[in-house]
Scaffold this motif. Sequence first.
Motif, PDB file in Angstrom:
ATOM      1  N   VAL A 322       0.846  -1.194   0.000  1.00 49.31           N
ATOM      2  CA  VAL A 322       0.000   0.000   0.000  1.00 49.31           C
ATOM      3  C   VAL A 322       0.880   1.242   0.000  1.00 49.31           C
ATOM      4  O   VAL A 322       1.783   1.380   0.829  1.00 49.31           O
ATOM      5  CB  VAL A 322      -0.937   0.003   1.223  1.00 49.31           C
ATOM      6  CG1 VAL A 322      -1.755   1.295   1.269  1.00 49.31           C
ATOM      7  CG2 VAL A 322      -1.850  -1.222   1.188  1.00 49.31           C
ATOM      8  N   LYS A 323       0.589   2.146  -0.931  1.00 48.99           N
ATOM      9  CA  LYS A 323       1.344   3.406  -0.995  1.00 48.99           C
ATOM     10  C   LYS A 323       0.628   4.488  -0.204  1.00 48.99           C
ATOM     11  O   LYS A 323       1.221   5.106   0.686  1.00 48.99           O
ATOM     12  CB  LYS A 323       1.523   3.836  -2.447  1.00 48.99           C
ATOM     13  CG  LYS A 323       2.329   5.105  -2.617  1.00 48.99           C
ATOM     14  CD  LYS A 323       2.510   5.457  -4.093  1.00 48.99           C
ATOM     15  CE  LYS A 323       3.333   6.727  -4.260  1.00 48.99           C
ATOM     16  NZ  LYS A 323       3.489   7.078  -5.706  1.00 48.99           N
ATOM     17  N   GLU A 324      -0.651   4.747  -0.550  1.00 44.73           N
ATOM     18  CA  GLU A 324      -1.408   5.760   0.193  1.00 44.73           C
ATOM     19  C   GLU A 324      -2.902   5.512   0.022  1.00 44.73           C
ATOM     20  O   GLU A 324      -3.339   4.872  -0.915  1.00 44.73           O
ATOM     21  CB  GLU A 324      -1.042   7.169  -0.288  1.00 44.73           C
ATOM     22  CG  GLU A 324      -1.129   7.381  -1.794  1.00 44.73           C
ATOM     23  CD  GLU A 324      -2.515   7.740  -2.285  1.00 44.73           C
ATOM     24  OE1 GLU A 324      -3.324   8.220  -1.460  1.00 44.73           O
ATOM     25  OE2 GLU A 324      -2.804   7.527  -3.476  1.00 44.73           O
ATOM     26  N   ARG A 325      -3.677   5.985   0.995  1.00 46.31           N
ATOM     27  CA  ARG A 325      -5.130   5.839   0.982  1.00 46.31           C
ATOM     28  C   ARG A 325      -5.779   7.156   0.581  1.00 46.31           C
ATOM     29  O   ARG A 325      -5.258   8.230   0.865  1.00 46.31           O
ATOM     30  CB  ARG A 325      -5.637   5.443   2.370  1.00 46.31           C
ATOM     31  CG  ARG A 325      -5.208   4.091   2.829  1.00 46.31           C
ATOM     32  CD  ARG A 325      -5.643   3.816   4.265  1.00 46.31           C
ATOM     33  NE  ARG A 325      -7.007   4.259   4.542  1.00 46.31           N
ATOM     34  CZ  ARG A 325      -7.706   3.888   5.600  1.00 46.31           C
ATOM     35  NH1 ARG A 325      -7.175   3.045   6.462  1.00 46.31           N
ATOM     36  NH2 ARG A 325      -8.925   4.336   5.823  1.00 46.31           N
ATOM     37  N   GLN A 326      -6.959   7.036  -0.041  1.00 49.07           N
ATOM     38  CA  GLN A 326      -7.730   8.230  -0.389  1.00 49.07           C
ATOM     39  C   GLN A 326      -9.207   7.829  -0.481  1.00 49.07           C
ATOM     40  O   GLN A 326      -9.621   7.179  -1.426  1.00 49.07           O
ATOM     41  CB  GLN A 326      -7.261   8.821  -1.713  1.00 49.07           C
ATOM     42  CG  GLN A 326      -7.971  10.126  -2.078  1.00 49.07           C
ATOM     43  CD  GLN A 326      -7.431  10.734  -3.365  1.00 49.07           C
ATOM     44  OE1 GLN A 326      -6.397  10.320  -3.862  1.00 49.07           O
ATOM     45  NE2 GLN A 326      -8.143  11.701  -3.899  1.00 49.07           N
ATOM     46  N   LYS A 333       2.191   0.272  -4.657  1.00 52.78           N
ATOM     47  CA  LYS A 333       3.532   0.471  -5.186  1.00 52.78           C
ATOM     48  C   LYS A 333       4.230  -0.894  -5.216  1.00 52.78           C
ATOM     49  O   LYS A 333       3.809  -1.848  -4.558  1.00 52.78           O
ATOM     50  CB  LYS A 333       4.324   1.464  -4.344  1.00 52.78           C
ATOM     51  CG  LYS A 333       4.617   1.023  -2.921  1.00 52.78           C
ATOM     52  CD  LYS A 333       5.447   2.073  -2.208  1.00 52.78           C
ATOM     53  CE  LYS A 333       5.753   1.629  -0.775  1.00 52.78           C
ATOM     54  NZ  LYS A 333       6.574   2.627  -0.054  1.00 52.78           N
ATOM     55  N   ASN A 334       5.261  -0.957  -5.992  1.00 56.27           N
ATOM     56  CA  ASN A 334       5.989  -2.216  -6.175  1.00 56.27           C
ATOM     57  C   ASN A 334       5.052  -3.333  -6.645  1.00 56.27           C
ATOM     58  O   ASN A 334       5.186  -4.491  -6.246  1.00 56.27           O
ATOM     59  CB  ASN A 334       6.683  -2.641  -4.871  1.00 56.27           C
ATOM     60  CG  ASN A 334       7.608  -1.576  -4.337  1.00 56.27           C
ATOM     61  OD1 ASN A 334       8.319  -0.920  -5.100  1.00 56.27           O
ATOM     62  ND2 ASN A 334       7.604  -1.385  -3.021  1.00 56.27           N
ATOM     63  N   ASN A 349      -3.475  -7.656   9.590  1.00 56.64           N
ATOM     64  CA  ASN A 349      -3.858  -6.394  10.228  1.00 56.64           C
ATOM     65  C   ASN A 349      -3.040  -6.135  11.491  1.00 56.64           C
ATOM     66  O   ASN A 349      -2.150  -6.922  11.854  1.00 56.64           O
ATOM     67  CB  ASN A 349      -5.364  -6.357  10.498  1.00 56.64           C
ATOM     68  CG  ASN A 349      -5.810  -7.438  11.485  1.00 56.64           C
ATOM     69  OD1 ASN A 349      -5.025  -7.919  12.300  1.00 56.64           O
ATOM     70  ND2 ASN A 349      -7.086  -7.806  11.399  1.00 56.64           N
ATOM     71  N   ALA A 350      -3.366  -5.047  12.173  1.00 55.80           N
ATOM     72  CA  ALA A 350      -2.593  -4.633  13.352  1.00 55.80           C
ATOM     73  C   ALA A 350      -2.690  -5.641  14.487  1.00 55.80           C
ATOM     74  O   ALA A 350      -1.830  -5.674  15.374  1.00 55.80           O
ATOM     75  CB  ALA A 350      -3.075  -3.256  13.820  1.00 55.80           C
ATOM     76  N   ARG A 376      -2.711   0.322   6.109  1.00 56.09           N
ATOM     77  CA  ARG A 376      -1.706   1.348   6.413  1.00 56.09           C
ATOM     78  C   ARG A 376      -0.679   1.393   5.287  1.00 56.09           C
ATOM     79  O   ARG A 376      -0.422   0.374   4.636  1.00 56.09           O
ATOM     80  CB  ARG A 376      -0.983   1.014   7.723  1.00 56.09           C
ATOM     81  CG  ARG A 376      -1.885   0.937   8.950  1.00 56.09           C
ATOM     82  CD  ARG A 376      -1.068   0.519  10.156  1.00 56.09           C
ATOM     83  NE  ARG A 376      -1.844   0.480  11.378  1.00 56.09           N
ATOM     84  CZ  ARG A 376      -1.360   0.105  12.565  1.00 56.09           C
ATOM     85  NH1 ARG A 376      -0.088  -0.253  12.664  1.00 56.09           N
ATOM     86  NH2 ARG A 376      -2.139   0.102  13.626  1.00 56.09           N
ATOM     87  N   PRO A 377      -0.092   2.549   5.036  1.00 50.19           N
ATOM     88  CA  PRO A 377       0.991   2.601   4.046  1.00 50.19           C
ATOM     89  C   PRO A 377       2.093   1.602   4.407  1.00 50.19           C
ATOM     90  O   PRO A 377       2.474   1.462   5.569  1.00 50.19           O
ATOM     91  CB  PRO A 377       1.490   4.045   4.152  1.00 50.19           C
ATOM     92  CG  PRO A 377       0.294   4.812   4.618  1.00 50.19           C
ATOM     93  CD  PRO A 377      -0.428   3.893   5.564  1.00 50.19           C
ATOM     94  N   GLY A 378       2.566   0.890   3.406  1.00 48.98           N
ATOM     95  CA  GLY A 378       3.604  -0.108   3.632  1.00 48.98           C
ATOM     96  C   GLY A 378       3.077  -1.511   3.859  1.00 48.98           C
ATOM     97  O   GLY A 378       3.866  -2.465   3.908  1.00 48.98           O
ATOM     98  N   THR A 379       1.755  -1.659   4.014  1.00 51.39           N
ATOM     99  CA  THR A 379       1.171  -2.983   4.240  1.00 51.39           C
ATOM    100  C   THR A 379       1.334  -3.849   2.991  1.00 51.39           C
ATOM    101  O   THR A 379       1.022  -3.422   1.885  1.00 51.39           O
ATOM    102  CB  THR A 379      -0.324  -2.870   4.587  1.00 51.39           C
ATOM    103  OG1 THR A 379      -0.464  -2.105   5.788  1.00 51.39           O
ATOM    104  CG2 THR A 379      -0.943  -4.244   4.784  1.00 51.39           C
TER     105      THR A 379
END
Length: 608
Positions: A322-326, A333-334, A349-350, A376-379
């Motif tokens: 995940v890069k970013e949420r909107q 990404k990648n 998840n967390a 989350r970003p980076g997930t």
Amino acid sequence: MVARPIELLAPAKDLVCGREAVRHGADAVYIGAPKFSARAAAGNTVDDIGRLCDFAHLFNVRVYVALNTILKDEELAEAETLIHRLYRAGADALIVQDTGVTRLDLPPVPLHVSTQADNCTPEKVAFWHNAGFVRAILARELSLEEIRTVAERTPMELEAFVHGALCVSYSGRCYLSAALSGRSANRGECAQYCRLPYTLTDAGGQILLADKHLLSLRDLNRADELEAMMTAGISSFKIEGRLKDVSYVKNITAFYRQKLDAVFARNRAFCRASAGTSVFSFVPQPEKSFSRGFTPYFLHGRIPEIASFDTPKSIGEPVGTVKERQGKSFTLKNRSKPVHNGDGLVFINARGELEGFRANRVEGDRIFLLKMPPLRPGTLLCRNYDRAFEEQLAKPSAERKLSVELEFSDTAFGFALAATDETGARAVVVRPFEKAPAQTPPEENIRTQLSKWGPTPFLPEKIRVCLSRPWFVPSSLLGGMRREAVEKLVQVHRMRYRRAWVKRNVYDTPAPYPAKRLDYTANIANAQAAAFYAAHGVETAEPAFEQAPRKDVPLMYTKHCLRYSLGWCPVHHGRQSPYREPFYLTRKQTHLRLQFDCRECRMLVFLA
């Protein structure tokens, strides 16, 4: 040098799966009997098994029937009747665990000794051979060197699992389900307590790991080890999955078919064990079918990361992070693979749990959802349902054909068509016909009409036209002769097919069992099984756990070791645990005690 036949053995939940296994390249199929199968939820009627045999035998594909539960005394007569019905239906062999079966009045059907019989040592496998069994299905835990040692000690056929779900316990030596719920794995009713989350504590109650799937293993994948395994002595490669759906059977069978054929192309010491060629309309990819992540298990000795502590569910293939949420969308990404509308995506998840969602709409790297999960970003995101791939597999995805050579010629009174397929089956069709000279050369039309074999098991590779003169041959005549040739070839295959068989008294041997005393892990549940072992020199034998449950014995014998997984193995890591043993696994009202047997390099699980 004569090439050794190598068998790809695929699972069949039902008749549909069995036929698709054959179409997608299996050399043999194993399927559950109506009763007494170690997958009680995957039983099949004798009629369906007969239909599968009829289809499979056209390609010299064998059908093995699983009848591998332990049996009660009152079930033996029913099992005997069922075995005769299965033999008449065309079964090539039975997979059994209960040795009491050998003392029944059996047809000449070969018996394969199930992995449930704990086939771990050369001495035990050699005994099965000397006692009349034709094949042993080896324990999954054996290393390549251990397989080689077994093969050197016996000429018996050896079968090994190559892909699919892993039982954490040695097969046939897990009594956890029987003890906790009365549902015995040895009776085909395992409740899969190994896939549940547990909390690991030390002797003082200190929590080491909380709510993790500590007994759940990854899935087996030995696709890169096939040549090494056959060189070590394996003749049959078994895909696990008698509870899996048809898309799994198609994909995984096709994948291993291609892998094995690649080995045969470069190593002429081995060859395939059946006839026909499968052509696929898709690219087989095992990561797109159900998997908890892959492991070769202990084939090259003990290795880390054989377990799947976070989840027992399918993880699938990584697709990106995940890069970013909107709003109700996010970007990747990648990205390693394209994502499609309707794909199933999962992440940890967390709380350390697997969570999933469907991609509602995909535009490049942006994925739109109906409801946004806590990403989350980076997930890391994985795909465990590829909609486009599954839609491909939902359609006809393979054809299997026997190559045929045709020769069309004239006779004194008409025409003849001779058809010979790759197995040597031959059919000749002769039709009287009043011959007349053709106005145009007939050869092209003859070849065109004779090449139209359509949805039959045969594919013409060569067509020779041998006419003394250019006679006129109507297309209708050619079509009728072609159809009759197909019918005759099928009949010839059915007449030529020969099943392996064993002598009536093959199990009446004096071969000594490699032990004088047997405990509950021998799974002796009936008087005939007890008599079998007594006839082979066993002096004392305990009844099966299911016959006499107890609380003071291990309920699970497993090579998976939590002390090793946590880096505290005194043998492999050279360090001691910083926590006080014994360790415990707890879940609700279930309390299990762990014991580490370093001499045998295994972990034992008891009721606390």
